[in-house]
Design a protein around this motif. Structure first.
Motif, PDB file in Angstrom:
ATOM      1  N   MET A   1       4.180 -11.194  17.702  1.00  0.00           N
ATOM      2  CA  MET A   1       2.899 -10.864  17.086  1.00  0.00           C
ATOM      3  C   MET A   1       2.556  -9.396  17.292  1.00  0.00           C
ATOM      4  N   VAL A   2       2.731  -8.905  18.523  1.00  0.00           N
ATOM      5  CA  VAL A   2       2.405  -7.512  18.837  1.00  0.00           C
ATOM      6  C   VAL A   2       3.329  -6.561  18.071  1.00  0.00           C
ATOM      7  N   LYS A   3       4.639  -6.891  18.026  1.00  0.00           N
ATOM      8  CA  LYS A   3       5.598  -6.061  17.302  1.00  0.00           C
ATOM      9  C   LYS A   3       5.261  -6.015  15.816  1.00  0.00           C
ATOM     10  N   THR A   4       4.858  -7.153  15.268  1.00  0.00           N
ATOM     11  CA  THR A   4       4.489  -7.203  13.857  1.00  0.00           C
ATOM     12  C   THR A   4       3.272  -6.320  13.590  1.00  0.00           C
ATOM     13  N   ALA A   5       2.271  -6.415  14.462  1.00  0.00           N
ATOM     14  CA  ALA A   5       1.066  -5.604  14.304  1.00  0.00           C
ATOM     15  C   ALA A   5       1.392  -4.116  14.390  1.00  0.00           C
ATOM     16  N   ILE A   6       2.216  -3.747  15.364  1.00  0.00           N
ATOM     17  CA  ILE A   6       2.616  -2.335  15.517  1.00  0.00           C
ATOM     18  C   ILE A   6       3.385  -1.862  14.293  1.00  0.00           C
ATOM     19  N   GLY A   7       4.274  -2.718  13.788  1.00  0.00           N
ATOM     20  CA  GLY A   7       5.057  -2.370  12.607  1.00  0.00           C
ATOM     21  C   GLY A   7       4.184  -2.133  11.388  1.00  0.00           C
ATOM     22  N   ILE A   8       3.171  -2.983  11.212  1.00  0.00           N
ATOM     23  CA  ILE A   8       2.257  -2.823  10.079  1.00  0.00           C
ATOM     24  C   ILE A   8       1.494  -1.513  10.184  1.00  0.00           C
ATOM     25  N   VAL A   9       1.022  -1.201  11.401  1.00  0.00           N
ATOM     26  CA  VAL A   9       0.272   0.045  11.610  1.00  0.00           C
ATOM     27  C   VAL A   9       1.156   1.255  11.334  1.00  0.00           C
ATOM     28  N   LYS A  10       2.396   1.243  11.821  1.00  0.00           N
ATOM     29  CA  LYS A  10       3.311   2.374  11.632  1.00  0.00           C
ATOM     30  C   LYS A  10       3.685   2.559  10.167  1.00  0.00           C
ATOM     31  N   GLU A  11       3.995   1.467   9.489  1.00  0.00           N
ATOM     32  CA  GLU A  11       4.489   1.547   8.123  1.00  0.00           C
ATOM     33  C   GLU A  11       3.379   1.719   7.085  1.00  0.00           C
ATOM     34  N   GLU A  12       2.220   1.097   7.343  1.00  0.00           N
ATOM     35  CA  GLU A  12       1.210   1.050   6.292  1.00  0.00           C
ATOM     36  C   GLU A  12      -0.165   1.553   6.716  1.00  0.00           C
ATOM     37  N   GLY A  13      -0.365   1.763   8.029  1.00  0.00           N
ATOM     38  CA  GLY A  13      -1.669   2.222   8.481  1.00  0.00           C
ATOM     39  C   GLY A  13      -2.477   1.106   9.114  1.00  0.00           C
ATOM     40  N   VAL A  14      -3.414   1.479   9.986  1.00  0.00           N
ATOM     41  CA  VAL A  14      -4.159   0.503  10.768  1.00  0.00           C
ATOM     42  C   VAL A  14      -5.043  -0.388   9.898  1.00  0.00           C
ATOM     43  N   PHE A  15      -5.540   0.126   8.783  1.00  0.00           N
ATOM     44  CA  PHE A  15      -6.450  -0.663   7.963  1.00  0.00           C
ATOM     45  C   PHE A  15      -5.740  -1.793   7.219  1.00  0.00           C
ATOM     46  N   LYS A  16      -4.398  -1.737   7.162  1.00  0.00           N
ATOM     47  CA  LYS A  16      -3.660  -2.822   6.517  1.00  0.00           C
ATOM     48  C   LYS A  16      -3.708  -4.108   7.350  1.00  0.00           C
ATOM     49  N   LEU A  17      -4.144  -3.989   8.620  1.00  0.00           N
ATOM     50  CA  LEU A  17      -4.328  -5.197   9.424  1.00  0.00           C
ATOM     51  C   LEU A  17      -5.471  -6.042   8.865  1.00  0.00           C
ATOM     52  N   TRP A  18      -6.323  -5.414   8.062  1.00  0.00           N
ATOM     53  CA  TRP A  18      -7.438  -6.136   7.437  1.00  0.00           C
ATOM     54  C   TRP A  18      -7.159  -6.426   5.964  1.00  0.00           C
ATOM     55  N   GLN A  19      -5.872  -6.399   5.596  1.00  0.00           N
ATOM     56  CA  GLN A  19      -5.501  -6.715   4.215  1.00  0.00           C
ATOM     57  C   GLN A  19      -5.984  -8.125   3.863  1.00  0.00           C
ATOM     58  N   GLY A  20      -6.705  -8.256   2.773  1.00  0.00           N
ATOM     59  CA  GLY A  20      -7.183  -9.575   2.356  1.00  0.00           C
ATOM     60  C   GLY A  20      -8.493  -9.984   2.998  1.00  0.00           C
ATOM     61  N   VAL A  21      -9.204  -9.051   3.647  1.00  0.00           N
ATOM     62  CA  VAL A  21     -10.440  -9.417   4.332  1.00  0.00           C
ATOM     63  C   VAL A  21     -11.546  -9.817   3.346  1.00  0.00           C
TER      64      VAL A  21
END
Length: 253
Positions: A1-21
């Motif tokens: 889970m942590v690796k996935t979150a870090i990968g999303i932030v690195k590749e797409e930016g921190v706001f992509k963690l809220w994709q679909g909010v």
């Protein structure tokens, strides 16, 4: 889970963690509103408490599952949009063109490809999951809260509400994860022009294929992030809900 979150932030930016909010908020407005009203109506008017004020477990189970299923049926279109929007980042990383460009575009695309019926694609596993989650969330909260009030010195306070919500979040994640795995796979599969899935023909078919190919424990893939989502959600919702009822002069749940 942590690796996935870090990968999303690195590749797409921190706001992509809220994709679909956005569709997630729409979904909860409909889902939570319908299920809370439905559960209280079932508990207080249809199923009814015993003469001593006790609400039996079997009635709480029936009420929780029914309320969750009803709420999710109405909220299924927004859930479908949310899942598809959350998968866009993965598609871009795989070099595939984006399918949707926002909530409105997602609704229009689904309607153009599958009609009104397409908005309810995957609604059966969606409703099944919601019934199990509400069994864990609504039923557990209601039963634990009133158990604590009857059998301990705790008052009807935030401490009691917090302890009950912790139990509710854990049970909801445990009950809902297998259904969440199946629901997500069915809702995100490729579909033909008639809106029929090309990978799975039904909930049972998806369940059977998943277990056959990946084993029984594959049904609990993503349990930790699901619990990490449900635990703060349950705590925030129930504490807020109880306080709003108190401030507006409504009896405690």
């Amino acid at each position: 889970m942590v690796k996935t979150a870090i990968g999303i932030v690195k590749e797409e930016g921190v706001f992509k963690l809220w994709q679909g909010v956005t569709p997630a908020i729409y979904r909860h407005i409909v889902y939570s509103g319908v299920r809370m009203v439905a559960y209280e109506q079932l508990r207080d008017s249809l199923l009814k408490r015993n003469a001593d004020g006790y609400f039996p477990l079997w009635k709480a189970v029936l009420g929780g599952m029914s309320a969750g299923a009803l709420g999710q049926f109405f909220a299924s279109p927004t859930d479908l949009v949310k899942v598809q929007m959350q998968m866009e980042g993965r598609r871009r990383l795989e070099g595939k063109p984006p399918r949707i460009h926002g909530v409105y575009h997602a609704f229009v695309k689904i309607l153009s490809e599958g009609g009104i019926r397409g908005l309810w694609a995957g609604w059966i596993p969606n409703v099944q999951r919601a019934a199990l989650v509400s069994l864990g969330d609504l039923t557990t909260y209601d039963m634990v809260k009133h158990f604590l009030l009857r059998n301990t010195t705790l008052k009807d306070s935030s401490l009691c509400h917090g302890l009950s919500s912790i139990c509710a979040g854990l049970v909801a994640a445990t009950m809902g994860t297998p259904a969440d795995v199946i629901k997500t796979r069915i809702m995100n599969q490729t579909r033909d022009k008639q809106g029929r899935g090309l990978l799975y023909t039904s909930t049972y078919d998806c369940l059977k294929q998943t277990i056959k190919r990946e084993g029984l424990l594959s049904l609990y893939k993503g349990f930790l992030p699901i619990w990490a989502r449900m635990a703060p959600w349950s705590m925030t919702f129930w504490l807020t809900f109880e306080q709003i009822r108190k401030l507006t002069g409504i009896n405690s749940f």
